[in-house]
Write an enzyme that holds these catalytic residues in place. Structure first.
Site, PDB file in Angstrom:
ATOM      1  CB  SER A 269      -0.857  -0.031   1.268  1.00  0.00           C
ATOM      2  OG  SER A 269      -1.425   1.235   1.511  1.00  0.00           O
TER       3      SER A 269
ATOM      4  CE1 TYR B  40      -3.888  -2.337   5.598  1.00  0.00           C
ATOM      5  CE2 TYR B  40      -3.479   0.022   5.609  1.00  0.00           C
ATOM      6  CZ  TYR B  40      -3.679  -1.157   4.919  1.00  0.00           C
ATOM      7  OH  TYR B  40      -3.654  -1.138   3.551  1.00  0.00           O
TER       8      TYR B  40
ATOM      9  CE  LYS C  49      -1.483  -4.297   3.407  1.00  0.00           C
ATOM     10  NZ  LYS C  49      -1.756  -5.650   2.893  1.00  0.00           N
TER      11      LYS C  49
HETATM   12  C1  UD1 Z   1      -6.592   4.253   3.935  1.00  0.00           C
HETATM   13  C2  UD1 Z   1      -5.177   3.795   4.113  1.00  0.00           C
HETATM   14  C3  UD1 Z   1      -4.770   2.917   2.979  1.00  0.00           C
HETATM   15  C4  UD1 Z   1      -5.703   1.755   2.886  1.00  0.00           C
HETATM   16  C5  UD1 Z   1      -7.103   2.296   2.679  1.00  0.00           C
HETATM   17  C6  UD1 Z   1      -8.080   1.141   2.610  1.00  0.00           C
HETATM   18  C7  UD1 Z   1      -3.554   5.190   5.256  1.00  0.00           C
HETATM   19  C8  UD1 Z   1      -2.765   6.449   5.213  1.00  0.00           C
HETATM   20  N1  UD1 Z   1      -4.315   4.943   4.184  1.00  0.00           N
HETATM   21  O1  UD1 Z   1      -6.605   5.159   2.849  1.00  0.00           O
HETATM   22  O2  UD1 Z   1      -3.484   2.427   3.155  1.00  0.00           O
HETATM   23  O3  UD1 Z   1      -5.338   0.926   1.840  1.00  0.00           O
HETATM   24  O4  UD1 Z   1      -7.447   3.157   3.747  1.00  0.00           O
HETATM   25  O5  UD1 Z   1      -8.571   0.762   3.836  1.00  0.00           O
HETATM   26  O6  UD1 Z   1      -3.483   4.438   6.167  1.00  0.00           O
HETATM   27  N2  UD1 Z   1     -12.860  10.885   3.667  1.00  0.00           N
HETATM   28  C9  UD1 Z   1     -13.854  11.792   3.987  1.00  0.00           C
HETATM   29  N3  UD1 Z   1     -15.006  11.311   4.530  1.00  0.00           N
HETATM   30  C10 UD1 Z   1     -15.210   9.976   4.766  1.00  0.00           C
HETATM   31  C11 UD1 Z   1     -14.194   9.059   4.428  1.00  0.00           C
HETATM   32  C12 UD1 Z   1     -13.009   9.546   3.883  1.00  0.00           C
HETATM   33  O7  UD1 Z   1     -13.707  13.004   3.796  1.00  0.00           O
HETATM   34  O8  UD1 Z   1     -16.282   9.613   5.286  1.00  0.00           O
HETATM   35  C13 UD1 Z   1     -11.612  11.389   3.044  1.00  0.00           C
HETATM   36  C14 UD1 Z   1     -10.373  11.100   3.873  1.00  0.00           C
HETATM   37  O9  UD1 Z   1     -10.110  12.165   4.754  1.00  0.00           O
HETATM   38  C15 UD1 Z   1      -9.312  10.966   2.775  1.00  0.00           C
HETATM   39  C16 UD1 Z   1     -10.072  10.430   1.563  1.00  0.00           C
HETATM   40  O10 UD1 Z   1     -11.442  10.687   1.840  1.00  0.00           O
HETATM   41  O11 UD1 Z   1      -8.828  12.243   2.428  1.00  0.00           O
HETATM   42  C17 UD1 Z   1      -9.867   8.950   1.350  1.00  0.00           C
HETATM   43  O12 UD1 Z   1     -10.116   8.258   2.570  1.00  0.00           O
HETATM   44  P1  UD1 Z   1     -10.226   6.676   2.642  1.00  0.00           P
HETATM   45  O13 UD1 Z   1     -11.095   6.171   1.547  1.00  0.00           O
HETATM   46  O14 UD1 Z   1     -10.573   6.308   4.034  1.00  0.00           O
HETATM   47  O15 UD1 Z   1      -8.752   6.156   2.287  1.00  0.00           O
HETATM   48  P2  UD1 Z   1      -7.335   6.568   2.915  1.00  0.00           P
HETATM   49  O16 UD1 Z   1      -7.461   7.008   4.308  1.00  0.00           O
HETATM   50  O17 UD1 Z   1      -6.661   7.459   1.937  1.00  0.00           O
END
Ligand code: UD1
Length: 342
Positions: free
Chosen positions: A127, A152, A156
């Site tokens: 990842s 987590y 990795k």
């Molecule tokens: C995280 C993990 C990644 C993992 C992935 C899948 C880290 C840094 N990243 O990615 O390794 O493979 O999860 O589980 O550990 N967001 C919102 N509202 C929400 C949900 C998300 O605004 O309700 C935003 C988050 O702040 C982020 C983006 O959407 O900026 C993506 O979030 P998300 O889909 O959870 O993935 P990551 O956190 O990038």
């Protein structure tokens, strides 16, 4: 038949899409999955898409006895793609030992059994989390890894290290780690996709459920980041494109085209997309409004990350092709289908 591939975690989100792409090009697939975050119905769906039913065995890879028995009975495996792992960032902070035990022991057991059975090729799900918040963007494979924010993420990093040490000590074993950016979307058939357990943690499943009226409102975590619109930036990669990177990696290992015992590649689009841009693209692609509000930052989120995919493009000959809009539409089609069919 081009070869026989063991896919651990093959009924999961990325695993199931990879099984489909493997079968589409003529590989024979055996799935091992404990169904802790998926259902056996996925095997039927894979059969419906490809016209071929992959073999399926249900057990957890921490069980060395069962894994050893499986390798003794299932002869002729040419390579393994190892997806089976826990992946919820927040849960890993609450239950670190479950994450270390499951994710590390599974890999160690797998290597032990592969060695005994003379299976020499592994593709591993890594990842972009290994890069933390990088100083320079986009990130290349040379970008230094950083201490992980979560157990987590740390699994990795440690798994990559285990693979590095093991391939070094056992020159017969060859491995490729694919560092995924943010996988999203579903198969165009809408027969397989991501099945979040309970309230989704990840953005796109939450967006789709909000559009479907299952969640009243999406929280956008922060609009005060140092990005053009203030929301976080990620590199959202289509899951079918990602699945194809695994098929190419398997081909590379089986044809012995790899240049070193352990290679790793970034798998993303190379394009950074903000949360607000993604919401716009979703509305444009699907015609669905998403009710959202801006809230505070989520603990542990990095500001921005996106991939330099030059290495995967030139060395693997792989490139992401799906547009963000078509990928988001596929996520929406999948969301609608699971609500209808349950
Ligand atoms: C995280 C993990 C990644 C993992 C992935 C899948 C880290 C840094 N990243 O990615 O390794 O493979 O999860 O589980 O550990 N967001 C919102 N509202 C929400 C949900 C998300 O605004 O309700 C935003 C988050 O702040 C982020 C983006 O959407 O900026 C993506 O979030 P998300 O889909 O959870 O993935 P990551 O956190 O990038």
């Amino acid at each position: 038949m081009k070869g026989k591939i063991l896919v651990t975690g093959g009924t999961g989100y990325i695993g199931s899409h990879t099984v489909v792409e493997l079968q589409n090009v003529g590989f024979d697939v055996v799935i091992v999955d404990d169904l802790s975050n998926s259902t056996a119905a996925v095997v039927n769906q894979i059969e419906e898409i490809t016209g071929k039913r992959p073999a399926f065995h249900q057990f957890n890879l921490q069980n060395l006895e069962l894994l050893g028995k499986f390798f003794k009975e299932c002869k002729g495996i040419d390579a393994v793609i190892h997806f089976a792992a826990f992946k919820a960032v927040g849960e890993s902070v609450q239950k670190p030992m479950n994450y270390y035990r499951n994710n590390l022991v599974s890999l160690i057991n797998l290597f032990e059994c592969m060695e005994n059975a003379g299976v020499n090729n592994l593709v591993f799900s890594s990842s972009c989390t290994v890069y933390g918040q990088p100083e320079h963007l986009p990130v290349t494979e040379q970008t230094p890894r950083q201490t992980a924010e979560s157990p987590y993420g740390n699994t990795k990093i440690v798994c990559e290290d285990i693979i590095k040490d093991y391939t070094h000590a056992n020159p017969k074993i060859q491995a490729i780690a694919l560092r995924y950016f943010n996988p999203i979307g579903a198969h165009p058939s809408a027969l397989i996709g991501e099945l979040p357990n309970g309230i989704p943690n990840n953005l796109v499943p939450f967006v789709a459920q909000t559009a479907a009226g299952i969640r009243p409102q999406l929280s956008v975590f922060g609009n005060d980041y140092d990005t053009p619109d203030g929301s976080c930036i990620r590199d959202y990669i289509n899951v079918v494109d990602l699945a194809k990177a695994h098929v190419i990696s398997i081909g590379r290992l089986l044809d012995q085209k790899n240049e070193s015992a352990f290679e790793f590649f970034n798998v993303g689009t190379g394009k950074g997309v903000s949360v607000l841009e993604l919401l716009n693209a979703f509305e444009k692609a699907t015609g669905q409004k998403v009710n959202y509000k801006i809230v505070g930052r989520r603990a542990g989120d990095i500001e921005q990350i996106y991939a330099d995919t030059t290495k995967a493009n030139s060395v693997l000959g792989w490139k992401s092709v799906a547009t963000l809009e078509e990928t988001l539409l596929s996520a929406w089609n999948w969301e609608q289908r699971i609500r209808i069919k349950g």
